[in-house]
Design a protein around this motif. Structure first.
Motif, mmCIF file in Angstrom:
data_model
loop_
_atom_site.group_PDB
_atom_site.id
_atom_site.type_symbol
_atom_site.label_atom_id
_atom_site.label_comp_id
_atom_site.label_asym_id
_atom_site.label_seq_id
_atom_site.Cartn_x
_atom_site.Cartn_y
_atom_site.Cartn_z
ATOM 1 N N ASP A 372 39.179 67.936 29.241
ATOM 2 C CA ASP A 372 39.575 67.062 30.273
ATOM 3 C C ASP A 372 39.797 65.567 29.677
ATOM 4 N N GLN A 373 38.981 65.040 28.408
ATOM 5 C CA GLN A 373 39.219 63.973 27.776
ATOM 6 C C GLN A 373 40.485 64.091 26.929
ATOM 7 N N ILE A 374 41.237 64.947 26.928
ATOM 8 C CA ILE A 374 42.395 65.116 25.672
ATOM 9 C C ILE A 374 43.834 64.867 26.780
ATOM 10 N N ARG A 375 44.594 64.063 26.053
ATOM 11 C CA ARG A 375 45.881 64.020 26.573
ATOM 12 C C ARG A 375 47.153 64.531 25.913
ATOM 13 N N ASP A 376 46.891 64.672 24.615
ATOM 14 C CA ASP A 376 47.988 65.375 23.896
ATOM 15 C C ASP A 376 48.635 66.627 24.466
ATOM 16 N N GLY A 430 40.222 57.648 26.002
ATOM 17 C CA GLY A 430 38.556 57.122 25.592
ATOM 18 C C GLY A 430 38.619 56.633 24.529
ATOM 19 N N ILE A 431 37.552 55.868 24.311
ATOM 20 C CA ILE A 431 37.277 54.978 22.951
ATOM 21 C C ILE A 431 36.072 55.558 22.412
ATOM 22 N N ASN A 432 36.285 55.696 20.997
ATOM 23 C CA ASN A 432 35.171 56.483 20.267
ATOM 24 C C ASN A 432 33.812 55.669 20.509
ATOM 25 N N GLY A 433 32.881 56.366 20.742
ATOM 26 C CA GLY A 433 31.442 55.896 21.222
ATOM 27 C C GLY A 433 30.963 55.141 19.810
ATOM 28 N N ASN A 434 31.232 55.389 18.774
ATOM 29 C CA ASN A 434 30.906 54.591 17.521
ATOM 30 C C ASN A 434 31.385 53.042 17.513
ATOM 31 N N CYS A 435 32.159 52.581 18.395
ATOM 32 C CA CYS A 435 32.876 51.436 18.385
ATOM 33 C C CYS A 435 31.808 50.066 18.070
ATOM 34 N N ASP A 436 30.540 50.431 18.524
ATOM 35 C CA ASP A 436 29.596 49.301 18.202
ATOM 36 C C ASP A 436 29.528 49.283 16.588
ATOM 37 N N ARG A 437 29.373 50.456 15.989
ATOM 38 C CA ARG A 437 29.162 50.345 14.622
ATOM 39 C C ARG A 437 30.336 50.167 13.819
ATOM 40 N N ILE A 438 31.282 50.775 14.271
ATOM 41 C CA ILE A 438 32.612 50.514 13.465
ATOM 42 C C ILE A 438 33.914 49.585 14.113
ATOM 43 N N ASN A 439 33.942 48.523 13.825
ATOM 44 C CA ASN A 439 34.773 47.845 14.536
ATOM 45 C C ASN A 439 35.630 46.541 13.622
ATOM 46 N N MET A 440 36.439 45.920 14.070
ATOM 47 C CA MET A 440 37.168 45.013 13.164
ATOM 48 C C MET A 440 36.168 43.845 13.026
ATOM 49 N N ALA A 441 35.598 43.179 14.195
ATOM 50 C CA ALA A 441 34.892 41.965 14.269
ATOM 51 C C ALA A 441 33.726 42.097 13.360
ATOM 52 N N SER A 442 33.127 42.980 13.107
ATOM 53 C CA SER A 442 32.131 43.194 12.075
ATOM 54 C C SER A 442 32.625 43.180 10.743
ATOM 55 N N GLN A 443 33.798 43.650 10.412
ATOM 56 C CA GLN A 443 34.195 43.825 9.141
ATOM 57 C C GLN A 443 35.017 42.633 8.545
ATOM 58 N N ILE A 444 35.658 41.885 9.439
ATOM 59 C CA ILE A 444 36.478 41.026 8.888
ATOM 60 C C ILE A 444 36.126 39.977 7.801
ATOM 61 N N ASN A 445 34.838 39.389 8.314
ATOM 62 C CA ASN A 445 34.279 38.564 7.317
ATOM 63 C C ASN A 445 33.285 39.080 6.318
ATOM 64 N N ASP A 446 32.970 40.153 6.475
ATOM 65 C CA ASP A 446 32.066 40.902 5.488
ATOM 66 C C ASP A 446 32.840 41.229 4.275
#
Ligand code: ISL
Ligand code: CA
Length: 535
Positions: A372-376, A430-446
């Motif tokens: 039910d979460q899949i659209r493809d 749906g958005i992947n639940g790991n978005c707290d850990r894996i995201n652009m904002a946390s990586q861009i200046n690191d």
């Protein structure tokens, strides 16, 4: 002679999932414009947009109902023109998806072609049935029949993909002229070329029954036929050669031999092609039957193709494939290291590198738990087929989970705000639940992030002609290691990729140009998933 599309790095955008600007949960063109600075900073020089044309979205835009307009959910033609201009200011060029094997069944051509007397009838492939059965035994890419019966005219039409994607009749010269017009329309707007969808299946040599096969019965009648070569040469001569542009063909079931016929320099057809063989090294026959990843098998195929073609289109991910870090690396303990290793591989092969949105931050396969979460459309068709074949439910789900195209289609994870900064509304997928850990904002200046590593690797390729034009020489391929050399005018760089745990190697030395571990010199010991470029 040097070509700009050989020197630049391409970034693929799947617009639906990139950035929403108006809260409807669907990514759009203004959203892309708002992220151009980030893409410029990454160092990419070409954007490939998956389809943005009007479409009923049975196959998310790969079913086009009007080739010369923009789908209102993505914006307006003015937005598109602004995107081309804004990208141009940043020295970024844009290529569009050209889907010309089929249209949507809602395209006016097809709507009219349902009438037997219409001049559009012959734009598609209509045939009467044989004894109440479809005209032949072909099977489609999406696991269903290839023919759909139309009550109105009492005939069947051919569709190699979903039944809402009728195949165009490329024997009809009017179809050829229509497509030339469409290509000129976009090139005149300033785009820099096309990614050509399933381009080596255009011409059907015959509609005879095919040899019975597990997949794609009938394909010997349409894969890479002489008629397709003629079409590609004509499009090149009459349209593409008049512009400063390039094409990359998505070519299914190609071998180095047939691939060369499609993109060899002297052929004057395509400029480069996406081949699939390396993506098939972790499957048995079809992608739904997963086989354990084996770096040696993978590297061997890549090496073979590297030296088989004049120029390659290199990719590890796209909107049809699961995420590469989950597939060829590790999305657990060595997530960061393995994502950087795959980056090193992609950016040091000979050919134009294609990065898929989210790959540069190491986005992983989805964490969905049910259909039910899949659209493809493909996933749903295959799930139904597996059910008809009495595959038990848990097995069916395992097949889909590992391979569904939605793995790569979840929205880009921009930051840790609600909906990962993708939308202020409800995301279409749906958005992947790991978005707290894996995201652009946390990586861009690191400086140690995956994103920063991509940036560095792209810059290195830009400054090292040998990484662009140098020859590719494989040195060692095993279950654990892939080591190769790039060489130009007597200079060389060696790339060492360790797909396993700690390893010792001998005989390789030099200055460290780039590594995914913090190291200044190389002493022969490789850490888990370590990648090193020695010069
Ligand atoms: O998805 C696939 C394997 O992972 C393929 O079978 C895929 O359908 C094939 O590579 C063709 O792909 C292209 O054309 C399709 C569209 O659904 C895909 O998104 C597109 O990339 C039909 O237009
Ligand atoms: Ca939107």
């Amino acid at each position: 002679m040097a070509k700009w599309w050989q020197e630049r790095v391409v970034y693929q955008i799947y617009p639906r999932s990139f950035q929403d600007s108006n809260g409807d949960g669907i990514g759009d063109i203004p959203g892309i414009i708002s992220r151009l600075d980030t893409l410029e900073d990454l160092g990419v020089g070409i954007l490939w947009l998956s389809p943005v044309y009007p479409s009923p979205n049975v196959d998310n835009g790969y079913d086009i109902s009007d080739y010369c307009d923009i789908h209102p959910e993505f914006g307006t033609m003015a937005d598109m023109e602004q995107l081309i201009a804004e990208a141009g200011k940043r020295d970024i060029r844009i290529i569009m998806d050209l889907v010309i094997n089929h249209t949507s069944d809602k395209h006016q051509w097809f709507v009219k072609s349902r009438d037997k007397e219409s001049p559009y009838r012959d734009y598609y492939i209509w045939r009467p049935g044989v004894n109440g059965r479809p005209p032949n035994n072909w099977t489609s890419f999406f696991g269903e029949d290839c023919w759909e019966y139309d009550e109105k005219s009492g005939e069947y039409y051919l569709h190699l993909f979903a039944k809402q994607q009728p195949d165009l009749n490329w024997r009809n010269p009017r179809v050829m002229e229509e497509i030339k017009g469409i290509m000129r329309f976009w090139l005149d707007k300033g785009i820099a070329g096309f990614r050509c969808d399933v381009i080596n299946v255009l011409y059907k040599s015959s509609l005879d029954n095919g040899k019975k096969k597990l997949v794609l019965t009938g394909s010997e009648h349409y894969i890479s036929q002489e008629g397709t070569h003629k079409i590609l040469q004509e499009l090149r001569r009459d349209v593409l050669d008049k512009y400063d542009c390039f094409t990359v063909g998505e070519t299914v079931f190609v071998t180095p031999e047939t691939g060369n016929m499609l993109c060899g320099e002297g052929r004057r057809e395509l400029d480069m092609i996406f081949s699939f063989e390396h993506m098939e090294t972790d499957q048995y026959i079809v992608k739904w039957f997963k086989r354990r990843f084996h770096a040696g098998r993978f590297a061997k195929v890549i090496s073979k193709w590297q030296n088989a073609l004049d120029w390659n289109a290199n990719y590890l991910e796209n909107h049809d494939q699961p995420r590469c870090v989950s597939r060829f690396g590790s999305d657990g303990q060595y997530h960061v290291q393995s994502a950087k290793l795959l980056c090193t591989l992609l950016l040091t092969l000979r050919g134009t590198p294609f990065i898929y949105q989210g790959q540069e931050i190491g986005m992983t396969n989805f964490d969905f738990t049910g259909m039910d979460q899949i659209r493809d459309v493909e996933s749903h068709n295959i799930y139904r087929l597996a059910k008809r074949l009495h595959f038990p439910a848990p097995l069916r789900w395992r097949m889909i989970k590992a391979t569904s195209r939605d793995n790569a289609r979840t929205p880009v994870q921009w930051d840790s705000s609600p909906n990962a900064g993708f939308t202020k509304g409800k995301p279409w997928l749906g958005i992947n639940g790991n978005c707290d850990r894996i995201n652009m904002a946390s990586q861009i200046n690191d400086p140690d992030s995956i994103r920063s590593y991509y940036r560095k690797a792209i810059a290195l390729r830009k400054n090292e002609r040998l990484l662009i034009y140098g020859s590719f020489i494989p040195l060692k391929i095993s279950k654990e290691l892939f080591i190769y050399k790039r060489e130009l005018d007597g200079r060389s760089m060696t790339i060492l990729l360790n797909f396993s745990n700690r390893r010792q190697v001998t005989g390789y030395n030099g200055t460290v140009f780039l590594s995914n571990y913090d190291r200044e010199a190389f002493d022969g010991s490789l850490s888990p998933y370590e990648a090193i470029i020695l010069g």
